[in-house]
Design a protein around this motif. Structure first.
Motif, PDB file in Angstrom:
ATOM      1  N   VAL A  28       0.872  -1.171   0.000  1.00 58.03           N
ATOM      2  CA  VAL A  28       0.000   0.000   0.000  1.00 58.03           C
ATOM      3  C   VAL A  28       0.908   1.219   0.000  1.00 58.03           C
ATOM      4  O   VAL A  28       1.742   1.386   0.893  1.00 58.03           O
ATOM      5  CB  VAL A  28      -0.949   0.025   1.213  1.00 58.03           C
ATOM      6  CG1 VAL A  28      -1.666   1.375   1.297  1.00 58.03           C
ATOM      7  CG2 VAL A  28      -1.981  -1.092   1.106  1.00 58.03           C
ATOM      8  N   LEU A  29       0.771   2.053  -1.029  1.00 57.88           N
ATOM      9  CA  LEU A  29       1.653   3.199  -1.225  1.00 57.88           C
ATOM     10  C   LEU A  29       0.894   4.504  -1.025  1.00 57.88           C
ATOM     11  O   LEU A  29      -0.260   4.625  -1.448  1.00 57.88           O
ATOM     12  CB  LEU A  29       2.234   3.180  -2.642  1.00 57.88           C
ATOM     13  CG  LEU A  29       2.755   1.850  -3.192  1.00 57.88           C
ATOM     14  CD1 LEU A  29       3.210   2.027  -4.638  1.00 57.88           C
ATOM     15  CD2 LEU A  29       3.881   1.311  -2.329  1.00 57.88           C
TER      16      LEU A  29
ATOM     17  N   LYS B  52       5.489   7.129   1.514  1.00 59.84           N
ATOM     18  CA  LYS B  52       5.247   6.144   2.570  1.00 59.84           C
ATOM     19  C   LYS B  52       4.708   4.865   1.952  1.00 59.84           C
ATOM     20  O   LYS B  52       3.860   4.901   1.056  1.00 59.84           O
ATOM     21  CB  LYS B  52       4.237   6.693   3.582  1.00 59.84           C
ATOM     22  CG  LYS B  52       4.099   5.860   4.841  1.00 59.84           C
ATOM     23  CD  LYS B  52       3.192   6.553   5.842  1.00 59.84           C
ATOM     24  CE  LYS B  52       3.089   5.763   7.139  1.00 59.84           C
ATOM     25  NZ  LYS B  52       4.354   5.638   7.843  1.00 59.84           N
ATOM     26  N   SER B  53       5.203   3.713   2.424  1.00 64.93           N
ATOM     27  CA  SER B  53       4.752   2.441   1.861  1.00 64.93           C
ATOM     28  C   SER B  53       4.743   1.348   2.919  1.00 64.93           C
ATOM     29  O   SER B  53       5.570   1.328   3.831  1.00 64.93           O
ATOM     30  CB  SER B  53       5.655   2.024   0.698  1.00 64.93           C
ATOM     31  OG  SER B  53       6.992   1.878   1.127  1.00 64.93           O
TER      32      SER B  53
ATOM     33  N   MET C 272       7.172  -0.656  -8.136  1.00 63.98           N
ATOM     34  CA  MET C 272       6.959   0.201  -6.967  1.00 63.98           C
ATOM     35  C   MET C 272       7.552   1.593  -7.178  1.00 63.98           C
ATOM     36  O   MET C 272       6.939   2.606  -6.831  1.00 63.98           O
ATOM     37  CB  MET C 272       7.566  -0.452  -5.728  1.00 63.98           C
ATOM     38  CG  MET C 272       7.327   0.328  -4.454  1.00 63.98           C
ATOM     39  SD  MET C 272       7.968  -0.557  -3.017  1.00 63.98           S
ATOM     40  CE  MET C 272       7.836   0.719  -1.769  1.00 63.98           C
ATOM     41  N   GLU C 273       8.758   1.657  -7.756  1.00 67.38           N
ATOM     42  CA  GLU C 273       9.435   2.943  -7.934  1.00 67.38           C
ATOM     43  C   GLU C 273       8.603   3.894  -8.798  1.00 67.38           C
ATOM     44  O   GLU C 273       8.445   5.071  -8.465  1.00 67.38           O
ATOM     45  CB  GLU C 273      10.817   2.742  -8.564  1.00 67.38           C
ATOM     46  CG  GLU C 273      11.825   2.035  -7.665  1.00 67.38           C
ATOM     47  CD  GLU C 273      11.601   0.524  -7.587  1.00 67.38           C
ATOM     48  OE1 GLU C 273      10.738   0.004  -8.344  1.00 67.38           O
ATOM     49  OE2 GLU C 273      12.266  -0.135  -6.765  1.00 67.38           O
TER      50      GLU C 273
ATOM     51  N   PRO D 157      12.656  12.121   2.449  1.00 67.59           N
ATOM     52  CA  PRO D 157      13.304  12.834   1.344  1.00 67.59           C
ATOM     53  C   PRO D 157      13.571  11.965   0.132  1.00 67.59           C
ATOM     54  O   PRO D 157      13.611  12.426  -0.987  1.00 67.59           O
ATOM     55  CB  PRO D 157      14.612  13.318   1.960  1.00 67.59           C
ATOM     56  CG  PRO D 157      14.868  12.397   3.104  1.00 67.59           C
ATOM     57  CD  PRO D 157      13.518  11.988   3.623  1.00 67.59           C
ATOM     58  N   THR D 158      13.740  10.675   0.340  1.00 70.54           N
ATOM     59  CA  THR D 158      13.963   9.741  -0.767  1.00 70.54           C
ATOM     60  C   THR D 158      13.096   8.512  -0.545  1.00 70.54           C
ATOM     61  O   THR D 158      12.555   8.308   0.539  1.00 70.54           O
ATOM     62  CB  THR D 158      15.436   9.295  -0.844  1.00 70.54           C
ATOM     63  OG1 THR D 158      15.804   8.703   0.413  1.00 70.54           O
ATOM     64  CG2 THR D 158      16.346  10.482  -1.112  1.00 70.54           C
ATOM     65  N   LEU D 159      12.981   7.706  -1.578  1.00 67.45           N
ATOM     66  CA  LEU D 159      12.184   6.488  -1.470  1.00 67.45           C
ATOM     67  C   LEU D 159      12.809   5.556  -0.436  1.00 67.45           C
ATOM     68  O   LEU D 159      13.929   5.094  -0.594  1.00 67.45           O
ATOM     69  CB  LEU D 159      12.120   5.794  -2.832  1.00 67.45           C
ATOM     70  CG  LEU D 159      11.292   4.508  -2.904  1.00 67.45           C
ATOM     71  CD1 LEU D 159       9.833   4.803  -2.602  1.00 67.45           C
ATOM     72  CD2 LEU D 159      11.428   3.869  -4.274  1.00 67.45           C
ATOM     73  N   SER D 160      12.083   5.310   0.648  1.00 60.26           N
ATOM     74  CA  SER D 160      12.612   4.470   1.716  1.00 60.26           C
ATOM     75  C   SER D 160      12.035   3.058   1.602  1.00 60.26           C
ATOM     76  O   SER D 160      11.072   2.822   0.883  1.00 60.26           O
ATOM     77  CB  SER D 160      12.251   5.065   3.079  1.00 60.26           C
ATOM     78  OG  SER D 160      10.863   5.283   3.174  1.00 60.26           O
ATOM     79  N   SER D 161      12.649   2.124   2.318  1.00 59.74           N
ATOM     80  CA  SER D 161      12.167   0.746   2.294  1.00 59.74           C
ATOM     81  C   SER D 161      10.780   0.675   2.921  1.00 59.74           C
ATOM     82  O   SER D 161      10.514   1.347   3.917  1.00 59.74           O
ATOM     83  CB  SER D 161      13.127  -0.161   3.066  1.00 59.74           C
ATOM     84  OG  SER D 161      14.400  -0.152   2.457  1.00 59.74           O
TER      85      SER D 161
END
Length: 338
Positions: free
Chosen positions: A98-99, A105-106, A207-208, A277-281
Motif C-alpha cells: 500500500v503506497l 510512505k509504503s 513500486m518505484e 526525502p527519498t524512497l525508503s524501504s
C-alpha cells in the motif's frame, strides 16, 4: 376437427420452444460466460467511483483499477476529502504494497491479497464470490444480469451481502452494492469504463514508478508547521473512556498518545507526518489491507496503522476484536470531540 386442433397445438408448442430458446439466459449460462470472460482476458483497465457509508461520515473515492494476468494489480484510490493525494494498492512479483506517493510512505504486506477477501472493484473477485455461493440469487433487467451473493470479508461481518450488476452485452461489471444485514447499501461501486483489451508498459506495476505517480507537490508537514497538529478523537470507543492524553516532543514536532480505559481498553497515537526525502524501504506488515472509509489501513492481530491528511495514526489494543479495532479506527475522522 381433431386433426386441425392437434396441428394447432403442435404449432403453439413449437412457438413456445422457439421463444424459450431465444429468451433470456439462465443463471448457469451467465455464470459460465462470466467465468469464460475471466479466463480469456489477459487483463483489464477500469475506472469507477466508490461511495462508502460505513463510518461516521460518507466518503467518496475515484478508483483506477489495472490488472495484468496473472498476479499483477494496481488499484489507485483517490479520496475527495484527502488533500495529500491518492493511495495505491499494488501487487507485483515482489509482494503486496500500500503506497502513499505524496508522503513517500509504503507498507509491504505478508498477505494473499486479493484472494483472502471480497473485493468489490475487482472483476475476478466478484465472479469468485458468485461461484462460491450456492444460494446466490439471480434476476434480469433490460440491460443487466444481477446477482445477489454472500460476501467474504474476513474482518467485517457487518457487510454480509452484495448485489452485482453485469452488462448483458459485455459481461463486465457495471454496479456493485455491498449490503448490511438489513440489505441496506453501505458501499456502492459504479464503473464508468471497463477496457478488457488494455496495453501495459513494462514498469506499470513497479513500486518505484508508482511511488512517483502521486501529487509530489501536495502540501505536507515540515518542522515549522508540525505544531499545528489537530488532535482528533474516536466517536466510537467500545465502552472505554479517555483516561490520559500526553504530548511528547519529537524531532519533527509532537506526538499525542491517548489512553482509553474500560472493559476493552486501547491506545491511540497521532503524529504529524514528515515526508521521507527519498524512497525508503517499505514498512513490513503481517496482516491485512483494510478500507477504513476515509483511508486504507494496515491491520494486524491487535493493531491498525493508517495515514490521513498528513497525520500518522496507530491504534493498539489487547482487548478489542479485529472488528472493534476497525470500528474505532473508522470513527477517527476529524471530529475534535471527546
Amino acid at each position: 376437427m381433431k386433426k386441425k386442433f392437434s396441428i394447432w397445438l403442435l404449432i403453439v408448442f413449437g412457438l413456445i420452444l422457439l421463444l424459450a430458446a431465444c429468451g433470456e439466459k439462465s443463471q448457469e449460462d451467465v455464470l459460465k460466460k462470466l467465468d469464460e470472460k475471466v479466463d480469456e482476458m489477459s487483463g483489464y483497465k477500469a475506472k469507477a467511483e466508490m461511495k462508502m457509508n460505513t463510518g461516521q461520515e460518507s466518503q467518496k473515492y475515484k478508483i483506477d483499477i489495472w490488472h495484468k494476468k496473472k498476479d499483477f494489480y494496481r488499484v489507485s484510490l483517490k479520496n475527495d476529502q484527502d488533500e495529500k493525494g491518492s493511495q495505491i494498492i499494488l501487487k507485483n512479483k515482489d509482494g503486496v504494497f500500500v503506497l502513499t506517493p505524496a508522503l513517500n510512505k509504503s507498507f509491504k504486506f505478508q498477505t494473499n491479497w486479493p484472494d483472502n477477501s471480497s473485493q468489490p472493484y475487482l472483476y475476478q473477485s466478484l465472479v469468485d464470490d458468485i461461484k462460491g455461493d450456492k444460494e446466490a440469487e439471480f434476476k434480469v433487467s433490460d440491460s443487466h444480469y444481477i446477482f445477489q451473493t454472500k460476501t467474504n470479508y474476513q474482518s467485517n461481518n457487518n457487510l454480509p451481502y452484495q448485489e452485482i450488476h453485469f452488462d448483458k452485452k459485455t459481461y463486465t461489471p457495471v454496479l456493485v452494492k455491498v449490503l448490511d444485514k438489513d440489505k441496506n447499501a453501505l458501499v456502492e461501486v459504479k464503473f464508468s469504463d471497463f477496457n478488457t483489451k488494455p496495453s501495459f508498459k513494462d514498469d506499470d506495476f513497479a513500486m518505484e514508478k508508482n511511488m512517483t505517480s502521486g501529487d509530489a507537490d501536495a502540501p505536507v508537514s515540515t518542522n515549522e508547521n508540525a505544531e499545528s497538529l489537530t488532535v482528533v478523537f474516536p466517536l466510537y470507543m467500545a465502552g472505554a473512556e479517555l483516561a490520559e492524553q500526553k504530548e511528547i516532543a519529537t524531532e519533527n514536532g509532537k506526538r499525542v498518545v491517548m489512553t482509553y480505559v474500560g472493559e476493552k481498553s486501547f491506545t491511540l497515537i497521532e503524529e504529524q507526518t514528515e515526508v521521507a526525502p527519498t524512497l525508503s524501504s517499505p514498512q513490513e506488515v503481517r496482516g491485512d489491507i483494510v478500507n477504513l472509509g476515509h483511508t486504507i489501513g494496515a491491520l494486524s492481530d491487535n493493531t491498525i496503522e493508517w495515514n490521513n491528511n498528513g497525520v500518522n495514526f496507530y491504534l493498539a489494543s489487547e482487548d478489542l476484536t479485529k472488528e472493534e479495532l476497525i470500528e474505532v479506527a473508522k470513527s477517527v475522522q476529524g471530529k475534535a470531540v471527546k
